[in-house]
Design a protein around this motif. Structure first.
Motif, mmCIF file in Angstrom:
data_model
loop_
_atom_site.group_PDB
_atom_site.id
_atom_site.type_symbol
_atom_site.label_atom_id
_atom_site.label_comp_id
_atom_site.label_asym_id
_atom_site.label_seq_id
_atom_site.Cartn_x
_atom_site.Cartn_y
_atom_site.Cartn_z
ATOM 1 N N VAL A 1 14.470 -1.182 -29.833
ATOM 2 C CA VAL A 1 15.074 -1.983 -31.249
ATOM 3 C C VAL A 1 15.878 -1.120 -31.451
ATOM 4 C CG1 VAL A 1 14.339 -3.076 -33.204
ATOM 5 C CG2 VAL A 1 12.872 -3.360 -31.522
ATOM 6 N N ILE A 2 15.397 -0.127 -32.209
ATOM 7 C CA ILE A 2 16.691 0.899 -32.448
ATOM 8 C C ILE A 2 18.002 1.037 -32.017
ATOM 9 C CG2 ILE A 2 16.709 3.061 -33.486
ATOM 10 C CD1 ILE A 2 14.002 3.021 -34.126
ATOM 11 N N ALA A 3 17.351 1.497 -30.667
ATOM 12 C CA ALA A 3 18.688 1.237 -29.916
ATOM 13 C C ALA A 3 19.443 0.298 -28.693
ATOM 14 C CB ALA A 3 18.126 2.083 -28.862
ATOM 15 N N GLY A 4 18.882 -1.096 -29.663
ATOM 16 C CA GLY A 4 19.427 -2.441 -29.056
ATOM 17 C C GLY A 4 19.518 -2.949 -27.664
ATOM 18 N N LEU A 5 18.251 -2.340 -26.861
ATOM 19 C CA LEU A 5 18.080 -2.244 -25.524
ATOM 20 C C LEU A 5 17.019 -3.333 -25.163
ATOM 21 C CD1 LEU A 5 18.621 1.366 -24.750
ATOM 22 C CD2 LEU A 5 20.514 -0.340 -24.193
ATOM 23 N N GLY A 6 17.194 -2.911 -23.823
ATOM 24 C CA GLY A 6 15.844 -3.931 -22.878
ATOM 25 C C GLY A 6 15.407 -5.097 -24.334
ATOM 26 N N PRO A 7 13.762 -5.266 -24.117
ATOM 27 C CA PRO A 7 13.487 -6.400 -25.352
ATOM 28 C C PRO A 7 13.781 -6.135 -26.553
ATOM 29 C CG PRO A 7 11.301 -4.659 -24.765
ATOM 30 C CD PRO A 7 12.851 -4.529 -22.968
ATOM 31 N N GLY A 8 14.167 -4.279 -26.806
ATOM 32 C CA GLY A 8 14.749 -4.877 -28.464
ATOM 33 C C GLY A 8 16.300 -5.614 -28.813
ATOM 34 N N ARG A 9 16.949 -5.389 -27.841
ATOM 35 C CA ARG A 9 18.033 -6.734 -28.156
ATOM 36 C C ARG A 9 17.694 -7.655 -28.532
ATOM 37 N NH1 ARG A 9 21.050 -6.978 -22.770
ATOM 38 N NH2 ARG A 9 23.242 -7.135 -23.690
ATOM 39 N N ALA A 10 16.644 -8.766 -28.375
ATOM 40 C CA ALA A 10 15.786 -10.027 -29.523
ATOM 41 C C ALA A 10 15.599 -9.125 -30.680
ATOM 42 C CB ALA A 10 14.401 -10.096 -28.635
ATOM 43 N N ALA A 11 15.939 -9.259 -30.980
ATOM 44 C CA ALA A 11 16.340 -7.967 -32.410
ATOM 45 C C ALA A 11 17.380 -8.312 -33.170
ATOM 46 C CB ALA A 11 15.637 -7.081 -32.825
ATOM 47 N N ARG A 12 16.948 -9.661 -34.418
ATOM 48 C CA ARG A 12 19.070 -9.757 -35.311
ATOM 49 C C ARG A 12 18.009 -8.854 -36.533
ATOM 50 N NH1 ARG A 12 19.304 -10.378 -31.194
ATOM 51 N NH2 ARG A 12 20.052 -12.773 -29.839
ATOM 52 N N SER B 1 2.866 3.290 -17.076
ATOM 53 C CA SER B 1 3.573 4.072 -17.320
ATOM 54 C C SER B 1 4.979 3.330 -17.287
ATOM 55 C CB SER B 1 3.936 4.831 -15.838
ATOM 56 O OG SER B 1 3.997 4.614 -14.514
ATOM 57 N N GLY B 2 5.675 1.903 -16.671
ATOM 58 C CA GLY B 2 5.966 1.189 -16.282
ATOM 59 C C GLY B 2 7.466 2.169 -15.333
ATOM 60 N N HIS B 3 7.155 3.073 -14.405
ATOM 61 C CA HIS B 3 7.851 2.807 -13.785
ATOM 62 C C HIS B 3 7.745 2.814 -12.712
ATOM 63 C CE1 HIS B 3 9.488 6.757 -16.380
ATOM 64 N NE2 HIS B 3 8.647 6.381 -16.933
ATOM 65 N N GLY B 4 8.393 2.072 -12.225
ATOM 66 C CA GLY B 4 9.118 1.335 -10.286
ATOM 67 C C GLY B 4 7.898 2.486 -9.526
ATOM 68 N N GLY B 5 8.199 3.175 -9.066
ATOM 69 C CA GLY B 5 7.844 4.715 -8.277
ATOM 70 C C GLY B 5 6.657 4.865 -8.231
ATOM 71 N N ILE B 6 6.444 5.162 -9.504
ATOM 72 C CA ILE B 6 5.022 5.288 -9.622
ATOM 73 C C ILE B 6 3.898 3.746 -9.801
ATOM 74 C CG2 ILE B 6 2.800 5.619 -11.566
ATOM 75 C CD1 ILE B 6 4.812 8.138 -11.220
ATOM 76 N N ILE B 7 4.625 3.124 -9.898
ATOM 77 C CA ILE B 7 3.562 1.837 -9.837
ATOM 78 C C ILE B 7 3.470 1.457 -8.383
ATOM 79 C CG2 ILE B 7 3.771 -1.071 -9.631
ATOM 80 C CD1 ILE B 7 5.376 -0.365 -12.477
ATOM 81 N N ALA B 8 4.862 1.362 -7.121
ATOM 82 C CA ALA B 8 4.658 1.615 -6.105
ATOM 83 C C ALA B 8 3.791 2.305 -5.207
ATOM 84 C CB ALA B 8 5.672 1.537 -5.126
ATOM 85 N N ALA B 9 3.371 3.588 -5.445
ATOM 86 C CA ALA B 9 2.938 4.275 -5.389
ATOM 87 C C ALA B 9 1.206 3.880 -5.470
ATOM 88 C CB ALA B 9 2.674 5.758 -5.955
ATOM 89 N N GLY B 10 0.655 3.667 -6.390
ATOM 90 C CA GLY B 10 -0.333 3.387 -7.082
ATOM 91 C C GLY B 10 -0.655 2.007 -5.797
ATOM 92 N N VAL B 11 0.056 0.762 -5.658
ATOM 93 C CA VAL B 11 0.073 -0.348 -5.045
ATOM 94 C C VAL B 11 -0.250 -0.093 -3.633
ATOM 95 C CG1 VAL B 11 0.496 -1.928 -4.125
ATOM 96 C CG2 VAL B 11 1.280 -1.655 -6.279
ATOM 97 N N SER C 1 8.922 -2.082 -18.145
ATOM 98 C CA SER C 1 9.005 -1.387 -17.371
ATOM 99 C C SER C 1 10.300 -0.607 -17.978
ATOM 100 C CB SER C 1 9.036 -2.271 -16.073
ATOM 101 O OG SER C 1 9.709 -1.431 -14.975
ATOM 102 N N VAL C 2 10.494 0.695 -17.558
ATOM 103 C CA VAL C 2 11.882 1.324 -17.970
ATOM 104 C C VAL C 2 12.541 0.951 -16.646
ATOM 105 C CG1 VAL C 2 10.837 2.831 -19.802
ATOM 106 C CG2 VAL C 2 10.656 3.432 -17.263
ATOM 107 N N ASP C 3 11.900 0.581 -15.510
ATOM 108 C CA ASP C 3 13.408 0.372 -14.524
ATOM 109 C C ASP C 3 13.094 -1.312 -13.939
ATOM 110 O OD1 ASP C 3 13.100 3.061 -13.734
ATOM 111 O OD2 ASP C 3 10.620 3.213 -12.615
ATOM 112 N N ALA C 4 14.334 -0.908 -13.107
ATOM 113 C CA ALA C 4 14.324 -2.700 -13.051
ATOM 114 C C ALA C 4 14.050 -3.016 -12.378
ATOM 115 C CB ALA C 4 16.263 -3.065 -13.213
#
Length: 334
Positions: free
Chosen positions: A45-56, A234-244, A259-262
């Motif tokens: 929210v502070i950075a205005g990024l990701g789900p934080g962009r929804a804050a007005r 963790s929210g990291h795509g590579g880490i999730i993939a290693a777990g799968v 997730s911090v990765d798209a």
């Protein structure tokens, strides 16, 4: 009242200042806040990024306040007045099919305290009465530290149908959510392997893996027997993939961190041939919150509180968030 008000994106836009005391609307209660915790979503929210962009903006921050009910809006049970409570951050609409089934976590119209409406980093916050839960003898800091994390973990573990017979890999285990996930899985009796980028504290019955990136984790996991469940916080795509990839036949993967990765790249043939399942989980049902608070009240799960700061020190607390001691960062409002 005093409130941590974000006027513009960036930490320079955040300050503790005078703000009007809110009035509880129909179906709401006013909570005199004692403690609120810092969360990654606050930083978004502070950075205005990701789900934080929804804050007005301007917006009062704070997802998970705990305190005492001091005023009631219309059509609220009078028995709530004076109750020691903690607020669930995600506010479901209450009218959709998922809400009717008690699956509030899957409400498509839910809003979040401190994002879509003013939060609890202030002396008073108005919250829907259905979103406050009796914390009984649990102190405000502990209730705040657990109300957002443990219910989400319980939801994720339920989604993966974890039993005591399962071998579970927890990735991202070094953070606050990871600590709670390991503790809850051990409470259930599951066998746990905890993976993190940093050295983990010893925990009875938990095998630890230290890997600094996804490639190192994949290499380390190749020495283990396949897992039944992989739970990522963790929210990291590579880490999730290693777990799968480390799952065995019919393995279930679930991730419950924003997730911090798209992108998430998986081996489609491996998923298909080995009947693996992948699921994302966010938020929690009301029943998950009640279960979480019972576990804390009975001493089965205890959150780690890393540092505590006064409300006037909230900007510096956010500034040092990444380098703070392991555990939840709590703001003492009263």
């Amino acid at each position: 009242m005093r409130a941590a008000l974000l006027r513009t994106n960036g930490l320079d836009g955040l300050g503790v200042e005078a703000a009007p005391r809110p009035e509880p609307g129909t179906g709401e209660v006013l909570v005199a806040v004692e403690a609120v915790s810092l969360n990654q979503l606050d930083l978004n929210v502070i950075a205005g990024l990701g789900p934080g962009r929804a804050a007005r903006l301007p917006r009062v921050l704070g997802l998970d306040p705990a305190g005492t009910v001091v005023q009631l809006g219309a059509h609220v049970d009078e028995g709530l007045l004076g109750r020691r409570v903690v607020a669930k951050p995600n506010i479901p609409c209450g009218g959709c099919a998922n809400c009717a089934r008690g699956r509030e976590a899957d409400c498509p119209a839910q809003t979040v305290l401190g994002v879509h409406r003013d939060g609890g980093a202030d002396e008073f916050v108005a919250v829907p009465a259905r979103n406050v839960f009796d914390r009984h003898d649990v102190d405000a800091a502990t209730a705040s530290a657990i109300v957002h994390s443990l219910p989400i973990v319980i939801n994720a573990v339920d989604a993966a149908s974890v039993t005591a017979a399962d071998r579970v890999l927890v990735t991202g285990a070094g953070g606050t959510l990871g600590h709670v996930a390991v503790a809850y899985l051990r409470h259930l009796g599951a066998t746990v392997v905890a993976a993190s980028r940093a050295e983990l504290e010893a925990s009875d019955g938990v095998e630890r893996v230290v890997a600094h990136d996804a490639a190192e984790l994949a290499q380390a996991l190749s020495a283990f027997e396949p897992f039944d469940v992989a739970l990522d916080v963790s929210g990291h795509g590579g880490i999730i993939a290693a777990g799968v990839a480390a799952l065995g036949w019919g393995g279930r993967a679930v991730f419950c961190s924003a997730s911090v990765d798209a992108r998430l790249e998986l081996d489609a043939r491996d998923l298909y041939l080995n009947r693996k399942q992948v699921r994302g989980v966010a938020s929690a049902d009301f029943e998950h919150v009640r279960r979480a608070l019972r576990l804390v009240q009975h001493g089965d799960i205890a959150p780690i509180i890393g540092s505590r700061h006064p409300l006037d020190g909230i900007v510096e607390a956010y500034r040092g968030f990444g380098a703070s001691p392991r555990g939840k960062v709590v703001i003492d409002v009263a």
